[in-house]
Design a protein around this motif. Structure first.
Motif, PDB file in Angstrom:
ATOM      1  N   ALA A 165      -4.079  53.905   8.701  1.00 17.82           N
ATOM      2  CA  ALA A 165      -2.812  54.259   8.037  1.00 17.82           C
ATOM      3  C   ALA A 165      -1.915  53.027   7.962  1.00 17.82           C
ATOM      4  O   ALA A 165      -1.219  52.809   6.967  1.00 17.82           O
ATOM      5  CB  ALA A 165      -2.107  55.374   8.799  1.00 17.82           C
ATOM      6  N   GLN A 166      -1.945  52.208   9.015  1.00 16.29           N
ATOM      7  CA  GLN A 166      -1.146  50.988   9.020  1.00 16.29           C
ATOM      8  C   GLN A 166      -1.690  49.986   7.992  1.00 16.29           C
ATOM      9  O   GLN A 166      -0.931  49.352   7.267  1.00 16.29           O
ATOM     10  CB  GLN A 166      -1.168  50.357  10.416  1.00 16.29           C
ATOM     11  N   VAL A 167      -3.001  49.884   7.928  1.00 10.44           N
ATOM     12  CA  VAL A 167      -3.626  48.976   6.964  1.00 10.44           C
ATOM     13  C   VAL A 167      -3.333  49.452   5.530  1.00 10.44           C
ATOM     14  O   VAL A 167      -3.004  48.650   4.645  1.00 10.44           O
ATOM     15  CB  VAL A 167      -5.155  48.901   7.228  1.00 10.44           C
ATOM     16  N   LEU A 168      -3.415  50.767   5.312  1.00 13.06           N
ATOM     17  CA  LEU A 168      -3.122  51.306   3.981  1.00 13.06           C
ATOM     18  C   LEU A 168      -1.629  51.181   3.644  1.00 13.06           C
ATOM     19  O   LEU A 168      -1.257  51.094   2.473  1.00 13.06           O
ATOM     20  CB  LEU A 168      -3.590  52.765   3.877  1.00 13.06           C
ATOM     21  N   SER A 169      -0.789  51.149   4.683  1.00 15.95           N
ATOM     22  CA  SER A 169       0.646  50.892   4.457  1.00 15.95           C
ATOM     23  C   SER A 169       0.828  49.455   3.964  1.00 15.95           C
ATOM     24  O   SER A 169       1.689  49.182   3.109  1.00 15.95           O
ATOM     25  CB  SER A 169       1.457  51.085   5.739  1.00 15.95           C
ATOM     26  N   ALA A 170       0.019  48.542   4.517  1.00 17.72           N
ATOM     27  CA  ALA A 170       0.070  47.150   4.043  1.00 17.72           C
ATOM     28  C   ALA A 170      -0.375  47.085   2.577  1.00 17.72           C
ATOM     29  O   ALA A 170       0.179  46.316   1.783  1.00 17.72           O
ATOM     30  CB  ALA A 170      -0.813  46.263   4.914  1.00 17.72           C
ATOM     31  N   ALA A 171      -1.355  47.932   2.217  1.00 19.23           N
ATOM     32  CA  ALA A 171      -1.791  47.983   0.805  1.00 19.23           C
ATOM     33  C   ALA A 171      -0.658  48.509  -0.077  1.00 19.23           C
ATOM     34  O   ALA A 171      -0.414  47.983  -1.174  1.00 19.23           O
ATOM     35  CB  ALA A 171      -3.033  48.853   0.665  1.00 19.23           C
ATOM     36  N   MET A 172       0.047  49.549   0.411  1.00 19.68           N
ATOM     37  CA  MET A 172       1.196  50.061  -0.368  1.00 19.68           C
ATOM     38  C   MET A 172       2.276  48.991  -0.500  1.00 19.68           C
ATOM     39  O   MET A 172       2.947  48.883  -1.517  1.00 19.68           O
ATOM     40  CB  MET A 172       1.794  51.308   0.298  1.00 19.68           C
ATOM     41  N   MET A 173       2.437  48.180   0.563  1.00 22.25           N
ATOM     42  CA  MET A 173       3.413  47.089   0.517  1.00 22.25           C
ATOM     43  C   MET A 173       3.063  46.122  -0.615  1.00 22.25           C
ATOM     44  O   MET A 173       3.929  45.689  -1.380  1.00 22.25           O
ATOM     45  CB  MET A 173       3.428  46.369   1.864  1.00 22.25           C
ATOM     46  N   LEU A 174       1.756  45.802  -0.713  1.00 21.73           N
ATOM     47  CA  LEU A 174       1.331  44.887  -1.772  1.00 21.73           C
ATOM     48  C   LEU A 174       1.545  45.527  -3.154  1.00 21.73           C
ATOM     49  O   LEU A 174       1.980  44.870  -4.092  1.00 21.73           O
ATOM     50  CB  LEU A 174      -0.145  44.533  -1.583  1.00 21.73           C
ATOM     51  N   ARG A 175       1.279  46.822  -3.269  1.00 21.11           N
ATOM     52  CA  ARG A 175       1.359  47.491  -4.570  1.00 21.11           C
ATOM     53  C   ARG A 175       2.798  47.754  -5.004  1.00 21.11           C
ATOM     54  O   ARG A 175       3.222  47.394  -6.098  1.00 21.11           O
ATOM     55  CB  ARG A 175       0.589  48.828  -4.511  1.00 21.11           C
ATOM     56  N   TYR A 176       3.576  48.404  -4.113  1.00 15.71           N
ATOM     57  CA  TYR A 176       4.924  48.846  -4.497  1.00 15.71           C
ATOM     58  C   TYR A 176       6.021  47.861  -4.124  1.00 15.71           C
ATOM     59  O   TYR A 176       7.092  47.874  -4.717  1.00 15.71           O
ATOM     60  CB  TYR A 176       5.246  50.205  -3.849  1.00 15.71           C
ATOM     61  N   GLY A 177       5.765  47.022  -3.117  1.00 14.29           N
ATOM     62  CA  GLY A 177       6.811  46.117  -2.660  1.00 14.29           C
ATOM     63  C   GLY A 177       6.691  44.726  -3.246  1.00 14.29           C
ATOM     64  O   GLY A 177       7.682  44.083  -3.535  1.00 14.29           O
ATOM     65  N   LEU A 178       5.440  44.237  -3.402  1.00 10.55           N
ATOM     66  CA  LEU A 178       5.251  42.839  -3.802  1.00 10.55           C
ATOM     67  C   LEU A 178       4.574  42.709  -5.163  1.00 10.55           C
ATOM     68  O   LEU A 178       4.308  41.604  -5.626  1.00 10.55           O
ATOM     69  CB  LEU A 178       4.427  42.102  -2.728  1.00 10.55           C
ATOM     70  N   ASN A 179       4.281  43.859  -5.765  1.00 12.86           N
ATOM     71  CA  ASN A 179       3.652  43.867  -7.095  1.00 12.86           C
ATOM     72  C   ASN A 179       2.365  43.046  -7.129  1.00 12.86           C
ATOM     73  O   ASN A 179       2.166  42.218  -8.012  1.00 12.86           O
ATOM     74  CB  ASN A 179       4.658  43.382  -8.150  1.00 12.86           C
ATOM     75  N   GLN A 180       1.510  43.283  -6.154  1.00 12.38           N
ATOM     76  CA  GLN A 180       0.209  42.607  -6.081  1.00 12.38           C
ATOM     77  C   GLN A 180      -0.892  43.681  -6.056  1.00 12.38           C
ATOM     78  O   GLN A 180      -1.580  43.872  -5.040  1.00 12.38           O
ATOM     79  CB  GLN A 180       0.123  41.727  -4.828  1.00 12.38           C
ATOM     80  N   PRO A 181      -1.077  44.392  -7.178  1.00 12.97           N
ATOM     81  CA  PRO A 181      -1.997  45.537  -7.184  1.00 12.97           C
ATOM     82  C   PRO A 181      -3.454  45.159  -6.897  1.00 12.97           C
ATOM     83  O   PRO A 181      -4.172  45.936  -6.257  1.00 12.97           O
ATOM     84  CB  PRO A 181      -1.847  46.145  -8.588  1.00 12.97           C
ATOM     85  N   ALA A 182      -3.884  43.956  -7.312  1.00 15.75           N
ATOM     86  CA  ALA A 182      -5.293  43.583  -7.086  1.00 15.75           C
ATOM     87  C   ALA A 182      -5.565  43.430  -5.593  1.00 15.75           C
ATOM     88  O   ALA A 182      -6.602  43.874  -5.082  1.00 15.75           O
ATOM     89  CB  ALA A 182      -5.612  42.286  -7.827  1.00 15.75           C
ATOM     90  N   ALA A 183      -4.623  42.816  -4.865  1.00 18.55           N
ATOM     91  CA  ALA A 183      -4.783  42.659  -3.417  1.00 18.55           C
ATOM     92  C   ALA A 183      -4.742  44.027  -2.731  1.00 18.55           C
ATOM     93  O   ALA A 183      -5.487  44.276  -1.779  1.00 18.55           O
ATOM     94  CB  ALA A 183      -3.676  41.751  -2.877  1.00 18.55           C
ATOM     95  N   ALA A 184      -3.887  44.924  -3.238  1.00 18.13           N
ATOM     96  CA  ALA A 184      -3.817  46.282  -2.686  1.00 18.13           C
ATOM     97  C   ALA A 184      -5.148  47.003  -2.898  1.00 18.13           C
ATOM     98  O   ALA A 184      -5.689  47.641  -1.979  1.00 18.13           O
ATOM     99  CB  ALA A 184      -2.682  47.063  -3.348  1.00 18.13           C
ATOM    100  N   ASP A 185      -5.687  46.860  -4.106  1.00 15.70           N
ATOM    101  CA  ASP A 185      -6.988  47.488  -4.416  1.00 15.70           C
ATOM    102  C   ASP A 185      -8.064  46.987  -3.448  1.00 15.70           C
ATOM    103  O   ASP A 185      -8.903  47.754  -2.983  1.00 15.70           O
ATOM    104  CB  ASP A 185      -7.444  47.126  -5.842  1.00 15.70           C
ATOM    105  N   ALA A 186      -8.025  45.673  -3.163  1.00 18.48           N
ATOM    106  CA  ALA A 186      -9.061  45.080  -2.298  1.00 18.48           C
ATOM    107  C   ALA A 186      -9.013  45.708  -0.907  1.00 18.48           C
ATOM    108  O   ALA A 186     -10.053  45.994  -0.307  1.00 18.48           O
ATOM    109  CB  ALA A 186      -8.860  43.564  -2.204  1.00 18.48           C
ATOM    110  N   ILE A 187      -7.811  45.931  -0.393  1.00 13.01           N
ATOM    111  CA  ILE A 187      -7.685  46.549   0.935  1.00 13.01           C
ATOM    112  C   ILE A 187      -8.193  47.991   0.896  1.00 13.01           C
ATOM    113  O   ILE A 187      -8.963  48.425   1.766  1.00 13.01           O
ATOM    114  CB  ILE A 187      -6.217  46.508   1.425  1.00 13.01           C
ATOM    115  N   GLU A 188      -7.792  48.722  -0.127  1.00 11.48           N
ATOM    116  CA  GLU A 188      -8.207  50.137  -0.211  1.00 11.48           C
ATOM    117  C   GLU A 188      -9.729  50.255  -0.359  1.00 11.48           C
ATOM    118  O   GLU A 188     -10.348  51.145   0.218  1.00 11.48           O
ATOM    119  CB  GLU A 188      -7.471  50.827  -1.365  1.00 11.48           C
ATOM    120  N   THR A 189     -10.305  49.323  -1.106  1.00  9.27           N
ATOM    121  CA  THR A 189     -11.763  49.338  -1.275  1.00  9.27           C
ATOM    122  C   THR A 189     -12.456  49.044   0.052  1.00  9.27           C
ATOM    123  O   THR A 189     -13.449  49.687   0.403  1.00  9.27           O
ATOM    124  CB  THR A 189     -12.186  48.286  -2.334  1.00  9.27           C
ATOM    125  N   ALA A 190     -11.914  48.078   0.808  1.00 10.43           N
ATOM    126  CA  ALA A 190     -12.514  47.741   2.112  1.00 10.43           C
ATOM    127  C   ALA A 190     -12.449  48.947   3.051  1.00 10.43           C
ATOM    128  O   ALA A 190     -13.402  49.220   3.789  1.00 10.43           O
ATOM    129  CB  ALA A 190     -11.795  46.537   2.714  1.00 10.43           C
TER     130      ALA A 190
END
Ligand code: NAD
Length: 361
Positions: free
Chosen positions: A299-324
């Motif tokens: 949940a913490q790791v997926l929160s970091a993915a949400m941070m990349l997606r919604y906070g830093l506008n880095q959707p590709a990096a967010a996708d990479a975390i969710e895929t992992a």
């Protein structure tokens, strides 16, 4: 060019330091892959801050958060601080940071991952494919309304008081976030209130209905909170996006959490009109398993993915975390909270290690 971000880490209490350690390692690795550089700065909140400074949210912490691009929080709280007066308890730090950063919108996804369908306490056919986003109002309602407190009546008896209050402006701004969110998903929005009993809910319903004229492409429905709680466990697939106030959202998002089988899998994002967002797991500090290397860090790791997606506008990096994360689950690794027959039981640190191995695979 390398994009640089200043991230404030708030490990907090209980399992917080264990799970945020995993998320930080994942972020550093993903940063290397996507040419992002994270400068992490740690600050105190919750019980850890009480022990060090006497207050659950030191001004220095708020300042550090305000001067960053995003804030990644783990969790706060523990039995040892439960007897303190409410304004000095760890939870006050949480309410304070949300208010201090003006974070009025809380986005809580509850997605049933196919690998974890059987971790749910509900039947497979009920939960499989459910994908819900709860948009909860975060800085108003009964947690903040005045008057509040425990007062003495004329007879000397004690009377506890909290006030549920919302202004039109508060309802409209969370409504907008919800309609916009629904638009990016299945274009269905269910507004949850208690308009059959509460005047504040009648205003809520009126404002959300009025706002819907601006979003003709989003299908709006309304439910009373008791019915919504029932419908969430009866047939969760009927929901796409839910919008509701602070108290109802607190409860409904935990019900939605349970649909997924583990609260240890659920991230959240809290956003304001501007400034850094706050990204944190839905779960608490789990003092019952703290320090035992049993916590689920996902949940913490997926929160970091949400941070990349919604906070830093880095959707590709967010996708990479969710895929992992999905790959780790596909490979059968499970912490105790999501363990099922035939899977490989791992602790928090080992889950982090296999997660790091999954990048680039
Ligand atoms: P909790 O979420 O901490 O724990 C509920 C149950 O879920 C426990 O059995 C716990 O072991 C388990 N659990 C939670 N997270 C887990 C994870 N990552 N991996 C595996 N299992 C996990 O809720 P609680 O027990 O009601 O509260 C404990 C403390 O946390 C209290 O002090 C409370 O105030 C605080 N709290 C903080 C937050 C927050 O920081 N956002 C949210 C809720 C509760």
């Amino acid at each position: 060019m390398t994009q640089q971000y200043r991230i404030t880490l708030l490990p907090g209490d209980g399992i917080g330091p264990e799970i945020i350690g995993v998320a930080t390692e994942v972020l550093s690795l993903v940063g290397k892959q996507f040419d992002l550089q994270f400068e992490f700065q740690e600050a105190l909140i919750g019980g850890a801050a009480i022990d060090a400074t006497g207050v659950p949210l030191p001004e220095a912490t708020l300042e550090t958060c305000r001067n960053s691009d995003a804030v990644l929080l783990a969790a706060i709280g523990g039995y040892q601080w439960d007897t303190l007066p409410s304004h000095l308890r760890p939870e006050a730090g949480l309410l304070g940071i949300r208010a201090g950063l003006g974070l009025f919108a809380n986005l809580r996804p509850a997605t049933i991952l196919p690998q974890l369908v059987d971790a749910s306490t509900l039947k497979r056919e009920i939960v499989a494919g459910a994908d819900i986003m709860v948009v909860r109002e975060l800085t108003g309602g009964i947690y903040f309304g005045q008057p509040k407190g425990v007062f003495e009546t004329e007879t000397g008896a004690k009377r506890g008081v909290n006030t549920m209050a919302y202004t039109e402006a508060e309802i409209e701004r969370i409504g907008r976030v919800a309609f916009e969110t629904a638009r990016k998903r299945g274009s269905k929005l269910c507004s949850v209130d208690k308009a059959n009993v509460l005047e504040v809910s009648q205003l809520w319903r009126e404002c959300i209905t009025k706002l819907s004229a601006e979003y003709p492409d989003v299908e709006l429905s309304h439910l009373y909170v008791d019915n919504a709680a029932m419908q969430l466990v009866r047939w969760p697939k009927q929901f796409d996006t839910i919008v509701t106030g602070n108290l109802f959202g607190d409860i409904l998002s935990d019900i939605a959490a349970m649909l997924t089988g583990s609260i240890g899998m659920l991230p959240s994002a809290s956003l304001g009109a501007s400034g850094p967002g706050l990204f944190e797991p839905v779960h608490g500090s789990a003092p019952d398993i703290a320090g035992q290397d049993k916590a689920n860090p996902l949940a913490q790791v997926l929160s970091a993915a949400m941070m990349l997606r919604y906070g830093l506008n880095q959707p590709a990096a967010a996708d990479a975390i969710e895929t992992a994360v999905e790959k780790v689950l596909d490979a059968g690794y499970r912490t105790g909270d999501i363990m099922s027959e035939g899977m490989k039981l791992v602790g928090c640190r080992a889950m982090g290690d296999v997660l790091l191995e999954m990048f680039g695979k």
